[in-house]
Motif scaffolding. Structure first.
Motif, PDB file in Angstrom:
ATOM      1  N   LEU A 130      15.861  10.014  -6.413  1.00  0.00           N
ATOM      2  CA  LEU A 130      14.763   9.067  -6.223  1.00  0.00           C
ATOM      3  C   LEU A 130      13.406   9.714  -6.464  1.00  0.00           C
ATOM      4  CD1 LEU A 130      14.553   6.005  -5.448  1.00  0.00           C
ATOM      5  CD2 LEU A 130      16.800   6.955  -5.199  1.00  0.00           C
ATOM      6  N   ARG A 131      13.262  10.986  -6.133  1.00  0.00           N
ATOM      7  CA  ARG A 131      12.015  11.694  -6.460  1.00  0.00           C
ATOM      8  C   ARG A 131      11.807  11.711  -7.968  1.00  0.00           C
ATOM      9  NH1 ARG A 131      13.527  16.056  -3.007  1.00  0.00           N
ATOM     10  NH2 ARG A 131      13.734  17.301  -4.890  1.00  0.00           N
ATOM     11  N   THR A 132      12.881  11.965  -8.712  1.00  0.00           N
ATOM     12  CA  THR A 132      12.796  11.968 -10.173  1.00  0.00           C
ATOM     13  C   THR A 132      12.404  10.590 -10.693  1.00  0.00           C
ATOM     14  OG1 THR A 132      14.423  13.741 -10.329  1.00  0.00           O
ATOM     15  CG2 THR A 132      14.080  12.411 -12.303  1.00  0.00           C
ATOM     16  N   LEU A 133      13.042   9.540 -10.167  1.00  0.00           N
ATOM     17  CA  LEU A 133      12.685   8.177 -10.580  1.00  0.00           C
ATOM     18  C   LEU A 133      11.228   7.862 -10.247  1.00  0.00           C
ATOM     19  CD1 LEU A 133      15.753   5.967  -9.580  1.00  0.00           C
ATOM     20  CD2 LEU A 133      15.033   6.653 -11.875  1.00  0.00           C
ATOM     21  N   ALA A 134      10.811   8.193  -9.033  1.00  0.00           N
ATOM     22  CA  ALA A 134       9.433   7.908  -8.629  1.00  0.00           C
ATOM     23  C   ALA A 134       8.440   8.674  -9.486  1.00  0.00           C
ATOM     24  CB  ALA A 134       9.243   8.237  -7.149  1.00  0.00           C
ATOM     25  N   ALA A 135       8.760   9.896  -9.838  1.00  0.00           N
ATOM     26  CA  ALA A 135       7.882  10.677 -10.712  1.00  0.00           C
ATOM     27  C   ALA A 135       7.759   9.995 -12.077  1.00  0.00           C
ATOM     28  CB  ALA A 135       8.409  12.096 -10.854  1.00  0.00           C
ATOM     29  N   GLU A 136       8.852   9.431 -12.563  1.00  0.00           N
ATOM     30  CA  GLU A 136       8.803   8.685 -13.832  1.00  0.00           C
ATOM     31  C   GLU A 136       7.970   7.419 -13.678  1.00  0.00           C
ATOM     32  OE1 GLU A 136      12.859   7.978 -15.004  1.00  0.00           O
ATOM     33  OE2 GLU A 136      13.266  10.123 -15.228  1.00  0.00           O
ATOM     34  N   TRP A 137       8.162   6.690 -12.571  1.00  0.00           N
ATOM     35  CA  TRP A 137       7.393   5.467 -12.355  1.00  0.00           C
ATOM     36  C   TRP A 137       5.898   5.750 -12.326  1.00  0.00           C
ATOM     37  CZ3 TRP A 137      10.545   4.106  -7.356  1.00  0.00           C
ATOM     38  CH2 TRP A 137      11.836   3.691  -7.708  1.00  0.00           C
ATOM     39  N   SER A 174       4.339   8.729 -13.309  1.00  0.00           N
ATOM     40  CA  SER A 174       3.877   9.768 -14.243  1.00  0.00           C
ATOM     41  C   SER A 174       3.109  10.854 -13.493  1.00  0.00           C
ATOM     42  CB  SER A 174       3.004   9.166 -15.351  1.00  0.00           C
ATOM     43  OG  SER A 174       3.720   8.232 -16.107  1.00  0.00           O
ATOM     44  N   ALA A 175       3.685  11.267 -12.356  1.00  0.00           N
ATOM     45  CA  ALA A 175       3.073  12.295 -11.516  1.00  0.00           C
ATOM     46  C   ALA A 175       4.178  12.988 -10.725  1.00  0.00           C
ATOM     47  CB  ALA A 175       2.070  11.669 -10.554  1.00  0.00           C
ATOM     48  N   PRO A 176       3.966  14.267 -10.368  1.00  0.00           N
ATOM     49  CA  PRO A 176       4.974  14.971  -9.577  1.00  0.00           C
ATOM     50  C   PRO A 176       5.110  14.378  -8.171  1.00  0.00           C
ATOM     51  CG  PRO A 176       3.246  16.479 -10.355  1.00  0.00           C
ATOM     52  CD  PRO A 176       2.835  15.089 -10.710  1.00  0.00           C
ATOM     53  N   VAL A 177       6.342  14.174  -7.742  1.00  0.00           N
ATOM     54  CA  VAL A 177       6.622  13.589  -6.423  1.00  0.00           C
ATOM     55  C   VAL A 177       7.375  14.617  -5.589  1.00  0.00           C
ATOM     56  CG1 VAL A 177       7.951  11.795  -5.252  1.00  0.00           C
ATOM     57  CG2 VAL A 177       6.606  11.228  -7.283  1.00  0.00           C
ATOM     58  N   THR A 178       6.899  14.845  -4.367  1.00  0.00           N
ATOM     59  CA  THR A 178       7.547  15.821  -3.487  1.00  0.00           C
ATOM     60  C   THR A 178       8.381  15.180  -2.392  1.00  0.00           C
ATOM     61  OG1 THR A 178       5.594  15.966  -2.059  1.00  0.00           O
ATOM     62  CG2 THR A 178       5.758  17.555  -3.890  1.00  0.00           C
ATOM     63  N   ASP A 179       8.163  13.880  -2.142  1.00  0.00           N
ATOM     64  CA  ASP A 179       8.910  13.210  -1.078  1.00  0.00           C
ATOM     65  C   ASP A 179       8.939  11.717  -1.371  1.00  0.00           C
ATOM     66  OD1 ASP A 179      10.249  13.262   1.532  1.00  0.00           O
ATOM     67  OD2 ASP A 179       8.495  12.161   2.255  1.00  0.00           O
ATOM     68  N   VAL A 180      10.070  11.090  -1.070  1.00  0.00           N
ATOM     69  CA  VAL A 180      10.182   9.647  -1.215  1.00  0.00           C
ATOM     70  C   VAL A 180      11.033   9.115  -0.070  1.00  0.00           C
ATOM     71  CG1 VAL A 180      12.150   9.828  -2.797  1.00  0.00           C
ATOM     72  CG2 VAL A 180      10.784   7.761  -2.803  1.00  0.00           C
ATOM     73  N   ARG A 181      10.548   8.039   0.554  1.00  0.00           N
ATOM     74  CA  ARG A 181      11.257   7.409   1.665  1.00  0.00           C
ATOM     75  C   ARG A 181      11.300   5.900   1.425  1.00  0.00           C
ATOM     76  NH1 ARG A 181       7.497  10.493   3.414  1.00  0.00           N
ATOM     77  NH2 ARG A 181       6.267   8.898   4.429  1.00  0.00           N
ATOM     78  N   PHE A 182      12.465   5.331   1.666  1.00  0.00           N
ATOM     79  CA  PHE A 182      12.622   3.894   1.545  1.00  0.00           C
ATOM     80  C   PHE A 182      11.975   3.208   2.738  1.00  0.00           C
ATOM     81  CE2 PHE A 182      15.223   0.079   2.537  1.00  0.00           C
ATOM     82  CZ  PHE A 182      14.886  -0.678   1.425  1.00  0.00           C
ATOM     83  N   SER A 183      11.216   2.153   2.470  1.00  0.00           N
ATOM     84  CA  SER A 183      10.600   1.379   3.550  1.00  0.00           C
ATOM     85  C   SER A 183      11.307   0.052   3.780  1.00  0.00           C
ATOM     86  CB  SER A 183       9.122   1.104   3.248  1.00  0.00           C
ATOM     87  OG  SER A 183       8.388   2.285   3.291  1.00  0.00           O
ATOM     88  N   GLU A 184      11.467  -0.742   2.694  1.00  0.00           N
ATOM     89  CA  GLU A 184      12.066  -2.054   2.887  1.00  0.00           C
ATOM     90  C   GLU A 184      12.371  -2.717   1.553  1.00  0.00           C
ATOM     91  OE1 GLU A 184       9.087  -4.306   4.980  1.00  0.00           O
ATOM     92  OE2 GLU A 184       7.857  -4.557   3.199  1.00  0.00           O
ATOM     93  N   LEU A 185      13.256  -3.705   1.637  1.00  0.00           N
ATOM     94  CA  LEU A 185      13.402  -4.684   0.564  1.00  0.00           C
ATOM     95  C   LEU A 185      12.571  -5.870   1.008  1.00  0.00           C
ATOM     96  CD1 LEU A 185      14.569  -6.056  -1.965  1.00  0.00           C
ATOM     97  CD2 LEU A 185      16.525  -6.756  -0.548  1.00  0.00           C
TER      98      LEU A 185
END
Length: 120
Positions: free
Chosen positions: A60-67, A69-80
């Motif tokens: 998910l960090r890799t996906l978020a970094a693609e979304w 276009s910046a380095p991402v160090t942490d990703v947490r799901f909040s909600e649908l």
């Protein structure tokens, strides 16, 4: 078409190799549109979340970094974040999918926990 979306809290780290930045990391909210149930990509919830948390943080960090276009160090799901029509369609698609043995309510709870917010 719905405005349903997956919401994540993402920490972005700036590249400060040649400059200083204060802060050099920051948190932002990322909203990824949910695909229509039954269409390509609709199983994102299954592939990304487990028990209301990110199931594979590295992926998910890799996906978020693609979304972003910046380095991402942490990703947490909040909600649908969804509306009732999208949630009903999601439940129906789960019920129709032979890959799922459990009732739709149980499947959604197993992957998203209690992190489903129905908007009016």
């Amino acid at each position: 078409m719905t405005d349903a979306a997956y919401v994540f809290r993402v920490t972005v780290a700036l590249d400060t190799t040649r400059v200083e930045a204060d802060p050099d990391t920051f948190e932002t909210v990322v909203t990824r549109p949910a695909d229509e149930p039954g269409t390509d990509g609709w199983l994102f919830f299954r592939d990304a979340c487990w028990r209301g948390e990110v199931s594979d943080e590295r992926h998910l960090r890799t996906l978020a970094a693609e979304w972003l276009s910046a380095p991402v160090t942490d990703v947490r799901f909040s909600e649908l974040r969804t509306d009732e029509a999208h949630l009903d369609a999601l439940r129906a698609a789960i019920a129709d999918d032979p890959a799922f043995d459990d009732p739709p309510r149980d499947v959604l709870h197993a992957h998203l926990g209690s992190s489903i917010r129905v908007m009016e």
